[in-house]
Structures are given as structure tokens and as C-alpha cells.
Enzyme design. Structure first.
Site, PDB file in Angstrom:
ATOM      1  N   GLY A  79       0.834  -1.200   0.000  1.00 51.24           N
ATOM      2  CA  GLY A  79       0.000   0.000   0.000  1.00 51.24           C
ATOM      3  C   GLY A  79       0.860   1.237   0.000  1.00 51.24           C
ATOM      4  O   GLY A  79       2.088   1.174   0.075  1.00 51.24           O
ATOM      5  N   GLU A 134       5.435   4.489   1.147  1.00 51.23           N
ATOM      6  CA  GLU A 134       5.021   3.231   0.537  1.00 51.23           C
ATOM      7  C   GLU A 134       5.391   2.079   1.467  1.00 51.23           C
ATOM      8  O   GLU A 134       6.432   2.121   2.131  1.00 51.23           O
ATOM      9  CB  GLU A 134       5.716   3.056  -0.818  1.00 51.23           C
ATOM     10  CG  GLU A 134       5.349   4.151  -1.804  1.00 51.23           C
ATOM     11  CD  GLU A 134       6.329   4.215  -2.965  1.00 51.23           C
ATOM     12  OE1 GLU A 134       7.478   3.774  -2.768  1.00 51.23           O
ATOM     13  OE2 GLU A 134       5.962   4.707  -4.027  1.00 51.23           O
ATOM     14  N   VAL A 135       4.556   1.048   1.486  1.00 54.30           N
ATOM     15  CA  VAL A 135       4.793  -0.097   2.356  1.00 54.30           C
ATOM     16  C   VAL A 135       4.890  -1.349   1.503  1.00 54.30           C
ATOM     17  O   VAL A 135       4.040  -1.604   0.644  1.00 54.30           O
ATOM     18  CB  VAL A 135       3.664  -0.261   3.398  1.00 54.30           C
ATOM     19  CG1 VAL A 135       3.966  -1.436   4.315  1.00 54.30           C
ATOM     20  CG2 VAL A 135       3.518   1.006   4.209  1.00 54.30           C
ATOM     21  N   GLU A 157       7.241  -5.179  12.010  1.00 53.60           N
ATOM     22  CA  GLU A 157       6.661  -6.522  12.028  1.00 53.60           C
ATOM     23  C   GLU A 157       5.569  -6.605  10.974  1.00 53.60           C
ATOM     24  O   GLU A 157       4.742  -5.697  10.817  1.00 53.60           O
ATOM     25  CB  GLU A 157       6.075  -6.807  13.409  1.00 53.60           C
ATOM     26  CG  GLU A 157       5.356  -8.132  13.525  1.00 53.60           C
ATOM     27  CD  GLU A 157       4.685  -8.312  14.879  1.00 53.60           C
ATOM     28  OE1 GLU A 157       4.061  -9.356  15.094  1.00 53.60           O
ATOM     29  OE2 GLU A 157       4.795  -7.392  15.717  1.00 53.60           O
ATOM     30  N   ASP A 195      -4.043   7.817  17.072  1.00 50.78           N
ATOM     31  CA  ASP A 195      -4.961   7.581  15.946  1.00 50.78           C
ATOM     32  C   ASP A 195      -5.528   6.164  16.017  1.00 50.78           C
ATOM     33  O   ASP A 195      -5.528   5.437  15.031  1.00 50.78           O
ATOM     34  CB  ASP A 195      -4.230   7.810  14.617  1.00 50.78           C
ATOM     35  CG  ASP A 195      -5.205   7.886  13.429  1.00 50.78           C
ATOM     36  OD1 ASP A 195      -6.384   8.219  13.670  1.00 50.78           O
ATOM     37  OD2 ASP A 195      -4.789   7.605  12.302  1.00 50.78           O
TER      38      ASP A 195
END
Length: 1004
Positions: free
Chosen positions: A98, A104-105, A169, A213
Site C-alpha cells: 500500500g 510506501e509499504v 513486524e 490515531d
């Protein structure tokens, strides 16, 4: 970096864009007369807002929903998405998960540890901004300590392949937002999920970390039902700079999204997911753990009802509901337990002062329901409600009605007077106003009242509690006074006494108690014993005259006093010693049996309990010569002990326990009872708590070690800053080129890791990540470091190469704890300190070529430690207490045939300067002192001692913690010294006084 004008433009443009429909915002931005930087920043914030409002808007979890394809991901600052198979250091990219405003991941494979991880690639706009990157780096380091089964862990923050990468993680499963898309969750399942969320918040809050959040999209549920909370505080760190001014009154005209409070020092525009924002967030106020409690209440309400607690046609309308309306309580299903209905109302109180203050209280309420679903109408007399509240020491959970609390006050006179000191209403202290000495914090409401009363004990204005390696306070046995160690206006530690039974009376500083540590009381509460750097002393509060009991005694690890006037104390790394309170000879009690700490007499005054480091046990000893024996094992590490009226108090994993003790059989009985959480424990067991025989329990949820800044000091005492941010240092070492500094630094969980700082660039690299790295030392070529690692029992030496791929390796395979002290210039020998239960601290030479370790001939039956080899490898400077006082000596190395005492009136921490032609050390009166040195095969010549400047403000070192720790290092030219100088910590918490530990049920 944005200037103030840009921040205002960004804020105004962001709020204006939110007034448009989502598909109109891009065109609106293009039409604005703003520079490209402002438009890019606003576009990133809008993307973050869209992510936050969308279901499943998290970035670190792998949900059951298909991940976006690489071609469809939102672009930030990079021009191309990383392809599968791309390498970033040891990580191989598998797929894009995503993208959003925070970067960005990717799913990636860690080839070193052979595990899958999540890599967050930070946007270039953040990575290129030094201030924002520094703040994000500090935030990431803080989050790295959150090692908890219900928190997605941050593994590291690295620069790889030209980009900044946050390694996290990888959590696989389904997010709670997806689960809720199918409708409400049955109460039993919802409470199991909520319990794990509360546990995660509790673990974070005790370390001072706020999520900011919390929402269903940031909560992952794995297939086995385990809950993982994602993204603690990371969004706040990424968008740190937007809007540092208080928002105008019309800020609610458009929806805020996420907090931009720089490091919790300024209140700014708020950004976040509107449906889960607390009223104080909606108004632009500061965010704290109470805001997380509110968000938790919103999430639990949504799980039970299937609907959001606050929801409107727009974000602005939602926030108006947060401020003006209550949730629709009638939507809660009939199966909702009554106590959970009350819990929800207390989580969603709009006034943060009336809201539940602690995640531990939330967890306990849910535990009670899960363990006894039909027990909501229990009688207040049940043992479950009579016990001490299992919550964090800061803030009490209200579990009984106010009249029960009033009865507890009546049962304890000290509590009655303390209640009178502050009146009947809590008063929240402000940093800009004088603190009240004692403040009532127990709840007196009508919902879920509590049996325990808690008071906050602040030090006198302008002073601060001393945080060293001892337990710096002690309650008198009669519960009427507290003795504590504080740093005064002049920066010197002294003993203070506060009367708890005298209305409004200030604490009293005791003259003549400089450098005090480890206070303890006589059993009749008439005397206070304490130690300074070299002596055991006592003082009577009534006349404040200080008397010396014995010289050449130091503690930091506990002492106890019986009715016959015998004091047993931990005088070093060997066994326990005894001395008469009237003075006289010191005699061993458990000598030769190993390192023994934290002794406590039981009721008969003949037997005492104590903690044994190796093996990890609580043992029973005797003054009459009976053999000592084990009472119980410590599962992890020893802790300090307190014995009071049939109960032994001890710690385990930052939790305080009590266990009943039968004085007739001299055995522990029953199971340990957990009392409190969140009290840090050091490697040698320092856990700051005290218990009075007649009532109160005092705890201090604060990590060990004095915070310090790093500063250069010249021979004249002039200073220059190196690191202004306070930290707790456990050893410093300058590289041979003087361009790098290796430090061991304690974290908020009392662990310690080694970092390397580039002094020219002011950048740092973390070298160890397990919380077990101490006292680093450089090799002569600057390519390796040796340090002490406590990952093994006993501790060993760990050699780490800075030139990959050379592997790390350990030295010190014996049964004696080994601590790195100095690296010889030949690069193959290391001088270490080993702790022997009989001969105490001894100096050894470890040879890397064969792994051999030889004991040096200069060792005595006393302690030898803090050894440094001269630049030419011919001489060894070291500290010994063979004379009964710490003194610096120098000897030929390795033979020890020539020896000469260097210090005159006491000394520690030797350093070679000027190429080995001078020796610097800290004198007995705490001055940095130098002497010229010249050595030949037949003689040692020393010049006259020359005092340079006062070193009393350097942080303390204690051989009980690590016998090689140092607080300063000398530059190569000998004209400058880099020191860890004590600094004030504005966030030091008060000591918490809990009145009624004696309400513990004795039949457990």
C-alpha cells in the site's frame, strides 16, 4: 523545511480543500496561486486524510483484502515503485502492500533473520528535511521499545539504497474495520478483542507513548484471534511540522485530521480520523493517553453496536457531534454487561478530567467480566474488589463507592491528614505554578468506586528526585514520614524528609548528607540510615545531626536495620555485611556466596531475606550462622525486596507482587499477588518502591539513571554542547580518530543499547538492538568495538566488527561475569573485569587469538576495576579499593611488577591523555584532576596533581551496575574532555503513595 508563512498557507489551503468534494480537490489545488512545495504538502495531507477515513486505512498490516497493484498505488515523491526482487540492504522486496502520505509499504524478506517484514519507505519530502527526519527518528526509536504481544513491533529505522526505511513486524490477518463491515460483533468476542487492545495501550502508556490515531483500521486480527495494534504515533512523527500555533476559533469549519504537536511541546492543528477523535483533539488541544482512552471507547462501542459512536454527513459534522452530543446509548445490545455500559460512559466523558485515566483500569474491568460474566452485581465485600487495584501507578481506577474510600482514610491516620492537606477536590498541577506537595488522586465518584486511595508526592519546587541505581526513597515503618534523595538547587544530591502527617509542612533538606543514596529506617522510625560515596551514616530527624556508622562502605543495593541495632547491607559485589548501628567493625554475613542485594529483616530480627544474583533466587539468611536457603526463584532477573507484616514484596517484569510469608515456618505460602504494573526494574533489580508496616505503599514509575547531556569541557571548564537531548548514559568511548563516539544508552524500559555517533555530522547509528549492551570500547584501528552483553548469564564480552560481513563473536566462557574495560593497541588483547564471589572485581586479559583469559597479578582480595591500557601497551591505570577507599593506581602491564598510587584523597575513572604522558581522574572531592606521568623499566614518576574543574555534575557511575562504566572520556590531545553532565528532566513523575496495601486478602 517549511517556514511559518508556509505552514499557515498549508493549513489554510488544506482546510479549504476539505470543503470540496473528494473528486474536486485536485483541480482546486492546481488552480491555487501557491508554490509547488505548498501544493505538494497539501496533496500529501489530503491523501493521508483519505487513508484515515477509508476502511482499512492502515499501512503496516496485510489484510485479507487484496493489496493495491503497483501501478495503482498513490505516488508520493518517488518516481517508480520498487519491483519484486529489489534489494534494500538485507531485505528483498516481495510485493507492494500500500501507499499513503507516510510512504510506501512493501512486504519484504529479511535475509539475515529469515523472516518476512513490512518496509515503510518514507517520502523524500520527509527524508530531505533534517528537523522532521530527526523527530521521526526519535519517535521510531521510542516505538522500538514497544515489544508487546499486542503491538506491531518496530524493528529498526535505517538508511538503505538511498532511502529511509522503517522496518516493522508484518502482521497478517484481517483488520477490525473489515470485521465490522459485516455488522456488530457478539459481546463476548468484542470484549476479547477489546481486552487485547487495552493491554496494548497500557504497555505503551507506561512508557509515555500515545497512539494518537486508534481506530478499527489500525487494529489487526490474526487467524488465531490475536490482536495487533498498528502504527503507534508514527503519523504524528511524519507530519510533525504542520501548524505549530493554536487554531482559531473557527477551526471546526473544516475537519481537522492529525495532531501536529511537535514532540508534545506545542498545540497545533489536529488531523486524524474524526469519528475517533477526543473532544480535546477536536478543539486543537494537546493529545495524551486520555485521548487514546476516548478512541478505545469509540472502538468498543462500534464493535458492540455495529455503528460509529459519532458520525455525521461530513467530518466537521462528526466533530460537532463529538463536542456536543452523546452516543446513542440505547443502541447497545441487551447482552452488554452493566459494568461494560458503565465503562463505556467513563471512557467517553467529554471532560478529560472525569474520563478514565488509565488503560489498566479498562483492562481490569474487561477481565472481571470475561472471568465472571454474571458477576456484575458482586458485593463490594468480595476479595476481588477488596484487593489493590491492578493498574498503572499513575492514576487510580475507581472500583468502590466513595464511602468505602472514606472508610479506608479513617483506618489510616496518615491518609486522613494527607486528605486534609489538599482538600476534597483534585487540583491538576501546572508546570508554571508551584506544585502541591501532596495531591489526592483517588476517585470519589459514584460509578465503580475504589477501595484504594492514591496521593502524588512532588519534590520541593526547584528540586528533583534523584534517579540513580539505588532505590532513592523509603517510607518510615510507622507510615508518617518519607525519606528521599533529591537534587537541590545547587545540583548536589542530599537527603530530604517529608512528614506525611503534618498539614502543609514542606520537606526538609538535611545538611551534611551530600551524595546520599539508599535511605532506610530503623524499625522504630527514629533514625534514617543512608550511604554516601564511601561511608554508612545515620541521622535522627528530630535533631538532623549526621553521624558516621562506618567508613569504607557503599551500597546502592539495599540495607536493613533490626530492633537490636544491627544493620545488614550490600557492601559490594560479594556477600552481605553487618555492622552495629552504633559503629564498630564490619563483618561478613553471607560472604563468599556470590552477589547478594536488597536485604530485609523479617519480624524476628534474626532472619532476613535477600536477592541472590547468581542463581536468581530469593534466599533466607540468618545472623546466628544458620545456612542460608532458597525461598523462591526469580523467573527473569532479581528485584529489590521489601518485607512488611507477613508479606514479601518483589518485582517481576515491571510488575510489583506481594506474597505471604509464614514467620513460624519461615516459608513463603500461597501464590504471588500482582499489585501494580509499570515500575521499571534494572539488571541488578533496582525497583523504586517502598512499603510501610503500618499502611502506605510508595512507588515511582521512573527509569533508573540520571538524564544527562553530552558536552565538551576544556581545562578551564568552558563547555560546548555535543548532544542537548537528555539521555541516560552507561559508558562512553572516543574512537582513535576522535571523529566517532560510542555510547551505551538506557531506554525507557531500563534496557541499554550501544550507539555510534558521528561527531562532525551529528548523526547516530544504532549498533545493538536487544537492550543488553554496556560499556563499549574501541580497537586501536577503529574497526571494532568490544562491549558487555547481558543477553547471557553471566554477562560476557561481545566483539562487533564495523566492517561487514565479519561476524560478531563472544568472549568469556567462564562462569564469572565479564565486563569490557580496555582494548590493547595490538588489537588482539582486551582487558576485562570479572566478578568473582570470593576475590570480588578482578582484572583479566582476554586473548582473541585463542580465547584464553588470564588473571592479572596486580589483583588483590579487594576490587580492581575501570582499567585502561596506555597507548604504548606498557602501563595499566586502574581503580582499587584495597585501602578501604577507591584510589587510582598505575602498574606495569601485564607484569604488575611496578606499581604507584596516582590519586591522593580518593579517585576513580582514570583516562590517559597527551599520548600517555598524563593521567586524568576524578578525585575524591569530585574534581577532574591530572598528573604528568613518566614510566621506565625501573621507576614511575608522577607530577604534582593539578585540578582542572569541578566534576560533581558528571553522572554517577556504580561498579555494582557495570564495573567499567565511565562518565567522561579524554580527547587525544588531553586539552578537552567529553562528559555526560546531569540534566533536568521536566517530565519526572511524582512518587505515588497508595494508602491501603493491607486490604490484601490473606487467604490467597
Amino acid at each position: 523545511m517549511e517556514n511559518p508563512s508556509n505552514r499557515e498557507q498549508i493549513r489554510a489551503l488544506f482546510l479549504a480543500a476539505l470543503e470540496r468534494a473528494p473528486d474536486e480537490r485536485a483541480a482546486f489545488l492546481r488552480a491555487q496561486n501557491s508554490d509547488d512545495e505548498v501544493r505538494r504538502e497539501v496533496a500529501s495531507l489530503l491523501a493521508a486524510h483519505a487513508d484515515a477515513e477509508a476502511p482499512g486505512g492502515h499501512e503496516t498490516g496485510v489484510s485479507d483484502r487484496a493489496a493495491p497493484r503497483a501501478g495503482g498505488a498513490k505516488r508520493l515523491d518517488r518516481s517508480a515503485t520498487l519491483q519484486s526482487g529489489a534489494k534494500l540492504g538485507p531485505y528483498v522486496v516481495v510485493s507492494l502492500l500500500g501507499a499513503g502520505a507516510m510512504g510506501e509499504v512493501y512486504r519484504a524478506r529479511d535475509t539475515n533473520l529469515r523472516r518476512d517484514v513490512a518496509l515503510k519507505i518514507l517520502p523524500e519530502s520527509l527524508a530531505a528535511d533534517r528537523d522532521r527526519l530527526a523527530r521521526f527518528t526519535r519517535e521510531a526509536r521510542t516505538l522500538g521499545v514497544l515489544n508487546h504481544p499486542h503491538i506491531a513491533q518496530v524493528h529498526g529505522f535505517e538508511a538503505l539504497g538511498g532511502v529511509r526505511v522503517l522496518v516493522m513486524e508484518l502482521v497478517e490477518g484481517q483488520d477490525l474495520a473489515q470485521h465490522l463491515a459485516r455488522g456488530p460483533i457478539p459481546a463476548a468476542e468484542a470484549l476479547r478483542i477489546a481486552r487485547q487492545i487495552a493491554d496494548a495501550l497500557e504497555a505503551a502508556h507506561v512508557r509515555g507513548i500515545v497512539h494518537r490515531d486508534l481506530k478499527p483500521a489500525n487494529i489487526m486480527i490474526r487467524e488465531d484471534g490475536t490482536v495487533k495494534v498498528l502504527d503507534f504515533g508514527l503519523a504524528k512523527a511524519c507530519l510533525d511540522d504542520l501548524g505549530s500555533a493554536t487554531p482559531p476559533a473557527d477551526a471546526l469549519a473544516a475537519p481537522p485530521t492529525m495532531t501536529t504537536q511537535p514532540l508534545a511541546t506545542e498545540v497545533g492543528v489536529l488531523v486524524g480520523t474524526a469519528a475517533y477523535m477526543s473532544p480535546e483533539q477536536a478543539r486543537g488541544g494537546a493529545v495524551d493517553k486520555g485521548s487514546d482512552i476516548w478512541a478505545f471507547g469509540c472502538v468498543l462501542y462500534e464493535m458492540l453496536t455495529g455503528a460509529r459512536a459519532f458520525h455525521g454527513a461530513s467530518a466537521a459534522d462528526t466533530l460537532a457531534g463529538v463536542l456536543q452530543r452523546d452516543p446513542a446509548w440505547d443502541r447497545l445490545p441487551d447482552t452488554t454487561p452493566p459494568s461494560i455500559r458503565v465503562l463505556l460512559r467513563r471512557c467517553l466523558r467529554k471532560d478529560r478530567r472525569e474520563r478514565l485515566q488509565d488503560a489498566a483500569g479498562v483492562r481490569i474491568e474487561i477481565d472481571d467480566v470475561l472471568h465472571d460474566p454474571n458477576g456484575s452485581a458482586r458485593s463490594p465485600a468480595t476479595p476481588d474488589q477488596a484487593r489493590l487495584d491492578q493498574s498503572s501507578p499513575v492514576g487510580a481506577t475507581s472500583r468502590h463507592r466513595w464511602w468505602v474510600a472514606a472508610a479506608a482514610i479513617g483506618a489510616c491516620g496518615v491518609a486522613l491528614v494527607a486528605y486534609a492537606v489538599v482538600g476534597k477536590r483534585p487540583v491538576e498541577p501546572r508546570r508554571d505554578q508551584p506544585r502541591q506537595a501532596t495531591r489526592l488522586t483517588a476517585s470519589a465518584g459514584t460509578e465503580s468506586p475504589s477501595a484504594d486511595l492514591r496521593f502524588e508526592l512532588w519534590p520541593e519546587r526547584g528540586t528533583s528526585y534523584a534517579s540513580s541505581f539505588d532505590v532513592p526513597f523509603a517510607l518510615a515503618p510507622d507510615g508518617r514520614s518519607l525519606a528521599y534523595v533529591a537534587v537541590g538547587h545547587d545540583g548536589i544530591k542530599r537527603l530530604w524528609i517529608r512528614r506525611l502527617d503534618a498539614t502543609g509542612e514542606p520537606a526538609i533538606e538535611i545538611a551534611g548528607t551530600e551524595n546520599a543514596n539508599t535511605p532506610f529506617w530503623s524499625p522504630d522510625s527514629a533514625w534514617i540510615g543512608f550511604f554516601n560515596r564511601h561511608d554508612l551514616l545515620k541521622v535522627r530527624p528530630t535533631d538532623r545531626r549526621v553521624r558516621t556508622i562506618t567508613t569504607h562502605a557503599s551500597a546502592m543495593a539495599g540495607a536493613t536495620w533490626n530492633a537490636d541495632g544491627v544493620i545488614v547491607f550490600a557492601g559490594g559485589t560479594g556477600g552481605l555485611s553487618r555492622v552495629s548501628a552504633e559503629g564498630g567493625p564490619v563483618a561478613p554475613v553471607t560472604a563468599g556466596e556470590g552477589s547478594h542485594f536488597w536485604p530485609q529483616f523479617i519480624g524476628d530480627g534474626r532472619h532476613f531475606v535477600y536477592a541472590a544474583l547468581i542463581p536468581r533466587e530469593i534466599r533466607l539468611g540468618s545472623l546466628t550462622g544458620e545456612p542460608s536457603r532458597a525461598l523462591m526463584k526469580f523467573p527473569v532477573a532479581p528485584s529489590s525486596l521489601v518485607y512488611a507484616r507477613g508479606y514479601l514484596f518483589f518485582g517481576r517484569d515491571s510488575r510489583l507482587f506481594a506474597r505471604a510469608f509464614d514467620e513460624a515456618t519461615l516459608e513463603l505460602v500461597g501464590e504471588p499477588i500482582e499489585l501494580l504494573r509499570g515500575i521499571p526494574i534494572t539488571q541488578l533489580g533496582r525497583m523504586p518502591f517502598s512499603v510501610s508496616a503500618d499502611g502506605p505503599l510508595a512507588v515511582w514509575p521512573y527509569v533508573a539513571g540520571a538524564p544527562a547531556t553530552l558536552r565538551w569541557l576544556t581545562e578551564t571548564g568552558a563547555t560546548a554542547s555535543v548532544v542537548e537531548t537528555p539521555a541516560r548514559y552507561l559508558g562512553l568511548a572516543l574512537a582513535p580518530d576522535a571523529r566517532r563516539l560510542a555510547v551505551s544508552r538506557r531506554d525507557s524500559n531500563s534496557g541499554a543499547d550501544v550507539w555510534i555517533r558521528d561527531l562532525a555530522r551529528s548523526t547516530e547509528t544504532q549498533l545493538t538492538f536487544d537492550g543488553n549492551g554496556f560499556a563499549p570500547r574501541w580497537s586501536a584501528d577503529g574497526g571494532r568495538l568490544v562491549l558487555t552483553t547481558t543477553t547471557t548469564v553471566p554477562p560476557r564480552l561481545l566483539v562487533k566488527s564495523l566492517q561487514r560481513p565479519t561476524p560478531d563473536f563472544e568472549l568469556g566462557g567462564s562462569l564469572l561475569p565479564a565486563f569490557a574495560s580496555s582494548w590493547c593497541g595490538d588489537g588482539v588483547r582486551i582487558v576485562s573485569v570479572r566478578i568473582d564471589p570470593i576475590t570480588r572485581d578482578d582484572l583479566y586479559v582476554d586473548d582473541l587469538r585463542g580465547g584464553r583469559a588470564e588473571r592479572l597479578p596486580i589483583n588483590s582480595p579487594a576490587n580492581e576495576y575501570q582499567a585502561l591500557v596506555s597507548p604504548d601497551d606498557r602501563w595499566l591505570a586502574y581503580v582499587t579499593d584495597e585501602s578501604g577507599r577507591d584510589e587510582v593506581w598505575v602498574a606495569s602491564f601485564p607484569s604488575g611488577q611496578l606499581k604507584r598510587q596516582v590519586s591522593i584523597d580518593g579517585g576513580t575513572s582514570p583516562q590517559w591523555t597527551d599520548g600517555g604522558r598524563e593521567l586524568a581522574y576524578i578525585s575524591g572531592r569530585s574534581w577532574l584532576t591530572v598528573r604528568s606521568f613518566a614510566g621506565t623499566d625501573i621507576d614511575i614518576a608522577l607530577g604534582k596533581p593539578r585540578e582542572l574543574f569541578d566534576a560533581a555534575t558528571f553522572v554517577e557511575t556504580s561498579p555494582l551496575v557495570t564495573p567499567t562504566t565511565n562518565s567522561y572520556v579524554a580527547a587525544v590531545d588531553g586539552r578537552r574532555f567529553l562528559a555526560a553532565v546531569r540534566a533536568n528532566d521536566p517530565d519526572v513523575p511524582p512518587i505515588q503513595l497508595i494508602v491501603n496495601w493491607r486490604t490484601l486478602p490473606r487467604d490467597r
